[in-house]
Write a protein that holds these residues in place. Structure first.
Motif, PDB file in Angstrom:
ATOM      1  N   VAL A  48      -9.695 -74.795 -31.373  1.00 55.84           N
ATOM      2  CA  VAL A  48      -9.764 -74.688 -29.920  1.00 55.84           C
ATOM      3  C   VAL A  48      -8.796 -75.670 -29.263  1.00 55.84           C
ATOM      4  CG1 VAL A  48     -11.249 -74.998 -27.905  1.00 55.84           C
ATOM      5  CG2 VAL A  48     -12.108 -73.788 -29.908  1.00 55.84           C
ATOM      6  N   ALA A  49      -8.655 -76.865 -29.824  1.00 53.67           N
ATOM      7  CA  ALA A  49      -7.688 -77.829 -29.285  1.00 53.67           C
ATOM      8  C   ALA A  49      -6.283 -77.251 -29.324  1.00 53.67           C
ATOM      9  CB  ALA A  49      -7.752 -79.135 -30.072  1.00 53.67           C
ATOM     10  N   THR A  50      -5.939 -76.575 -30.420  1.00 55.95           N
ATOM     11  CA  THR A  50      -4.628 -75.940 -30.541  1.00 55.95           C
ATOM     12  C   THR A  50      -4.463 -74.851 -29.488  1.00 55.95           C
ATOM     13  OG1 THR A  50      -4.678 -76.364 -32.929  1.00 55.95           O
ATOM     14  CG2 THR A  50      -3.082 -74.739 -32.131  1.00 55.95           C
ATOM     15  N   ALA A  51      -5.499 -74.044 -29.314  1.00 60.44           N
ATOM     16  CA  ALA A  51      -5.447 -72.980 -28.301  1.00 60.44           C
ATOM     17  C   ALA A  51      -5.310 -73.563 -26.904  1.00 60.44           C
ATOM     18  CB  ALA A  51      -6.703 -72.112 -28.397  1.00 60.44           C
ATOM     19  N   VAL A  94     -16.735 -63.408 -25.466  1.00 64.58           N
ATOM     20  CA  VAL A  94     -16.854 -63.978 -24.125  1.00 64.58           C
ATOM     21  C   VAL A  94     -15.490 -64.500 -23.661  1.00 64.58           C
ATOM     22  CG1 VAL A  94     -18.024 -65.671 -22.667  1.00 64.58           C
ATOM     23  CG2 VAL A  94     -19.248 -64.607 -24.564  1.00 64.58           C
ATOM     24  N   ALA A  95     -14.767 -65.148 -24.576  1.00 71.96           N
ATOM     25  CA  ALA A  95     -13.439 -65.657 -24.241  1.00 71.96           C
ATOM     26  C   ALA A  95     -12.511 -64.518 -23.826  1.00 71.96           C
ATOM     27  CB  ALA A  95     -12.845 -66.417 -25.423  1.00 71.96           C
ATOM     28  N   SER A 128     -17.276 -73.967 -27.830  1.00 67.18           N
ATOM     29  CA  SER A 128     -17.443 -72.736 -27.053  1.00 67.18           C
ATOM     30  C   SER A 128     -17.021 -72.946 -25.609  1.00 67.18           C
ATOM     31  CB  SER A 128     -18.906 -72.272 -27.099  1.00 67.18           C
ATOM     32  OG  SER A 128     -19.297 -71.926 -28.406  1.00 67.18           O
ATOM     33  N   ALA A 129     -17.424 -74.081 -25.037  1.00 72.79           N
ATOM     34  CA  ALA A 129     -17.077 -74.371 -23.650  1.00 72.79           C
ATOM     35  C   ALA A 129     -15.570 -74.543 -23.482  1.00 72.79           C
ATOM     36  CB  ALA A 129     -17.802 -75.629 -23.185  1.00 72.79           C
ATOM     37  N   GLN A 130     -14.943 -75.293 -24.405  1.00 72.94           N
ATOM     38  CA  GLN A 130     -13.509 -75.507 -24.329  1.00 72.94           C
ATOM     39  C   GLN A 130     -12.729 -74.218 -24.558  1.00 72.94           C
ATOM     40  OE1 GLN A 130     -11.588 -78.534 -23.841  1.00 72.94           O
ATOM     41  NE2 GLN A 130     -13.519 -79.118 -22.891  1.00 72.94           N
ATOM     42  N   LEU A 131     -13.261 -73.340 -25.398  1.00 70.24           N
ATOM     43  CA  LEU A 131     -12.615 -72.049 -25.651  1.00 70.24           C
ATOM     44  C   LEU A 131     -12.468 -71.256 -24.357  1.00 70.24           C
ATOM     45  CD1 LEU A 131     -11.636 -70.025 -27.905  1.00 70.24           C
ATOM     46  CD2 LEU A 131     -13.971 -69.096 -27.827  1.00 70.24           C
ATOM     47  N   LEU A 132     -13.478 -71.320 -23.504  1.00 72.79           N
ATOM     48  CA  LEU A 132     -13.413 -70.573 -22.242  1.00 72.79           C
ATOM     49  C   LEU A 132     -12.367 -71.167 -21.305  1.00 72.79           C
ATOM     50  CD1 LEU A 132     -17.152 -69.718 -21.534  1.00 72.79           C
ATOM     51  CD2 LEU A 132     -15.446 -68.466 -22.855  1.00 72.79           C
ATOM     52  N   HIS A 133     -12.198 -72.484 -21.328  1.00 73.35           N
ATOM     53  CA  HIS A 133     -11.126 -73.084 -20.531  1.00 73.35           C
ATOM     54  C   HIS A 133      -9.764 -72.574 -21.007  1.00 73.35           C
ATOM     55  CE1 HIS A 133     -13.383 -75.742 -17.987  1.00 73.35           C
ATOM     56  NE2 HIS A 133     -13.943 -76.371 -18.995  1.00 73.35           N
ATOM     57  N   ALA A 134      -9.587 -72.521 -22.331  1.00 68.96           N
ATOM     58  CA  ALA A 134      -8.329 -72.000 -22.871  1.00 68.96           C
ATOM     59  C   ALA A 134      -8.129 -70.540 -22.486  1.00 68.96           C
ATOM     60  CB  ALA A 134      -8.308 -72.164 -24.391  1.00 68.96           C
ATOM     61  N   ALA A 135      -9.214 -69.790 -22.435  1.00 67.01           N
ATOM     62  CA  ALA A 135      -9.126 -68.377 -22.059  1.00 67.01           C
ATOM     63  C   ALA A 135      -8.671 -68.223 -20.609  1.00 67.01           C
ATOM     64  CB  ALA A 135     -10.476 -67.699 -22.264  1.00 67.01           C
ATOM     65  N   ILE A 136      -9.163 -69.070 -19.726  1.00 68.05           N
ATOM     66  CA  ILE A 136      -8.747 -69.014 -18.324  1.00 68.05           C
ATOM     67  C   ILE A 136      -7.246 -69.269 -18.206  1.00 68.05           C
ATOM     68  CG2 ILE A 136      -8.957 -70.152 -16.075  1.00 68.05           C
ATOM     69  CD1 ILE A 136     -11.931 -70.740 -16.909  1.00 68.05           C
ATOM     70  N   LEU A 178      -5.582 -68.084 -29.203  1.00 68.16           N
ATOM     71  CA  LEU A 178      -6.899 -67.995 -28.573  1.00 68.16           C
ATOM     72  C   LEU A 178      -7.827 -67.117 -29.409  1.00 68.16           C
ATOM     73  CD1 LEU A 178      -8.681 -68.619 -26.025  1.00 68.16           C
ATOM     74  CD2 LEU A 178      -7.872 -66.422 -25.129  1.00 68.16           C
ATOM     75  N   ARG A 179      -7.326 -65.981 -29.879  1.00 62.57           N
ATOM     76  CA  ARG A 179      -8.159 -65.119 -30.720  1.00 62.57           C
ATOM     77  C   ARG A 179      -8.562 -65.829 -32.017  1.00 62.57           C
ATOM     78  NH1 ARG A 179      -4.542 -61.192 -28.636  1.00 62.57           N
ATOM     79  NH2 ARG A 179      -3.124 -61.435 -30.424  1.00 62.57           N
ATOM     80  N   THR A 180      -7.614 -66.530 -32.617  1.00 69.06           N
ATOM     81  CA  THR A 180      -7.910 -67.265 -33.849  1.00 69.06           C
ATOM     82  C   THR A 180      -8.971 -68.329 -33.600  1.00 69.06           C
ATOM     83  OG1 THR A 180      -5.672 -66.892 -34.689  1.00 69.06           O
ATOM     84  CG2 THR A 180      -6.903 -68.722 -35.646  1.00 69.06           C
ATOM     85  N   ALA A 181      -8.837 -69.037 -32.490  1.00 72.03           N
ATOM     86  CA  ALA A 181      -9.823 -70.071 -32.151  1.00 72.03           C
ATOM     87  C   ALA A 181     -11.191 -69.459 -31.897  1.00 72.03           C
ATOM     88  CB  ALA A 181      -9.357 -70.857 -30.926  1.00 72.03           C
ATOM     89  N   GLY A 182     -11.221 -68.311 -31.236  1.00 75.45           N
ATOM     90  CA  GLY A 182     -12.495 -67.650 -30.989  1.00 75.45           C
ATOM     91  C   GLY A 182     -13.220 -67.305 -32.276  1.00 75.45           C
TER      92      GLY A 182
END
Length: 404
Positions: A332-335, A71-72, A245-253, A308-312
């Protein structure tokens, strides 16, 4: 607004192909939409019809049940093209996840089947006036023997609400007499966006992310049935992958914004920039100092994408594994830190490397920086450093996060 009907995506690979195809289409008019604040109603219809919004629905209900890392990647691809469109379904994926974690079987069938058919969910979560953003004043109050309720309150920054079929409304149960038998706490009410008593106001006027529909939603005596209420505690008061999961999507944006800005800068310098006279070259792309700077920017973007991939993957691993949630949150914080840095640096560097001509208003290259600066305000990365540092020094896991 009603669901449009949707195609079915059956694999992660198909989802990537669909996201890439949509991104290519959305990129063409992204700068123009931003300049004129052209709300992407048609594009959101297209996104819903593609089936991409249903990719996390469980396989048992007919969905592809793709993991958070995929999703990310879909969101990142969309954000390279139009960060506004990428942000709009953020809450949609978050609240699909809430239904999977905390909804009853009946609620899952009802709402996730609607999602499979193209329904879009938007948030009505944030408020103003409390001591912090985590304070919720909106109430859900029983009116008939604990089976019917009313919702009253005002929500702000309701991203995607203009385009939504369903609103996910965060409220606190107001039941001092215990008539309902429900435990006190926060609930999310899933209700049609056109319910009587709901007023969606198109008043978002941020300097960036202009077309996300992040306006105000008012609720006055909105009737809600008991089976429309989902307790939030199961997702946010225990170690789950919900917050990560929610924070991961913010990082993806943000990572997508960085890549989109670098691509725009590369194309501009190749096609339009003139070399600086002291470089003694015929083409801007042969200026050694410019080559050096592009190399630096490329490393910054690649680092954000890699982390980002690693966090996902870390979030994927944390699903159903409470002992892995803290590791996922730190990843995810790192990403998020690297994505924030990349998005803001590269979107500003567009002008640095492209020259005076790039500042022309009609090009609207500023939309990359304005979008980056606005979206990265969502939650401060200074606290991400704190969580990482405390984990390293004290062995303290990051806190459970209610602001998504």
């Amino acid at each position: 607004m009603t669901a449009v009907g949707a195609a079915r995506i059956v694999s992660a690979e198909q989802g990537r192909a669909v996201a890439a195809e949509l991104a290519a289409e959305f990129a063409a008019d992204a700068a123009q939409r931003d300049a004129t604040r052209g709300l992407p109603f048609a594009e959101l219809e297209q996104l819903a019809a593609s089936g991409l919004l249903a990719v996390t629905v469980p396989a048992a209900l007919g969905g592809a049940d793709v993991p958070p890392s995929e999703v990310a990647e879909y969101v990142r691809l969309l954000a390279t093209a139009d960060p506004n469109i990428a942000q709009i379904p953020h809450s949609h994926f978050v609240y699909v996840n809430l239904l999977k974690l905390a909804g009853t079987e009946k609620q899952q069938r009802r709402y996730l089947t609607a999602v499979l058919n193209g329904a879009r969910i938007a948030n009505a979560q944030s408020e103003r006036g409390g001591a912090t953003v985590a304070d919720i004043a909106t109430t859900v109050t029983p009116i008939e023997a604990g089976q019917r309720f009313r919702i009253d309150g005002t929500k702000y920054y309701c991203t995607g609400s203009l385009f939504a079929d369903i609103l996910a409304v965060l409220a606190r149960l107001d039941d001092p007499d215990g008539r309902t038998g429900l435990p006190p706490g926060q609930y999310v009410a899933f209700l049609p966006a056109d319910s009587p008593g709901v007023r969606i106001v198109d008043d978002w006027n941020g300097l960036g992310q202009r077309t996300t529909g992040s306006g105000t939603v008012l609720f006055e005596g909105v009737a809600v049935e008991r089976d429309q209420l989902v307790p939030r505690s199961a997702a946010v008061d225990a170690p789950t992958a919900y917050g990560a999961s929610a924070q991961l999507l913010h990082a993806a944006i943000d990572t997508g914004i960085a890549r989109g800005a670098l691509t725009a800068a590369t194309e501009f310098v190749r096609e339009k920039s003139r070399p600086w006279f002291e470089a003694h070259v015929e083409r801007a792309i042969d200026d050694p100092l410019l080559i050096q700077r592009f190399g630096e920017l490329g490393v910054t973007v690649a680092a954000a994408e890699s982390v980002l991939r690693t966090a996902g993957i870390a979030v994927d691993t944390a699903i159903g594994a409470p002992d892995r949630v803290a590791d996922a949150s730190i990843a995810v914080a790192t990403a998020k830190i690297l994505a924030d840095r990349a998005a803001n640096e590269i979107s500003a560097a567009v002008f640095e490397v492209s020259g005076t001509r790039s500042a022309a208003a009609e090009l609207n290259l500023s939309h990359f920086w304005r979008n980056a600066r606005t979206h990265t305000l969502h939650d401060p990365v200074r606290w991400k450093y704190q969580h990482i540092g405390r984990t390293l020094l004290h062995g303290t896991p990051p806190p459970l996060h209610r602001v998504l």
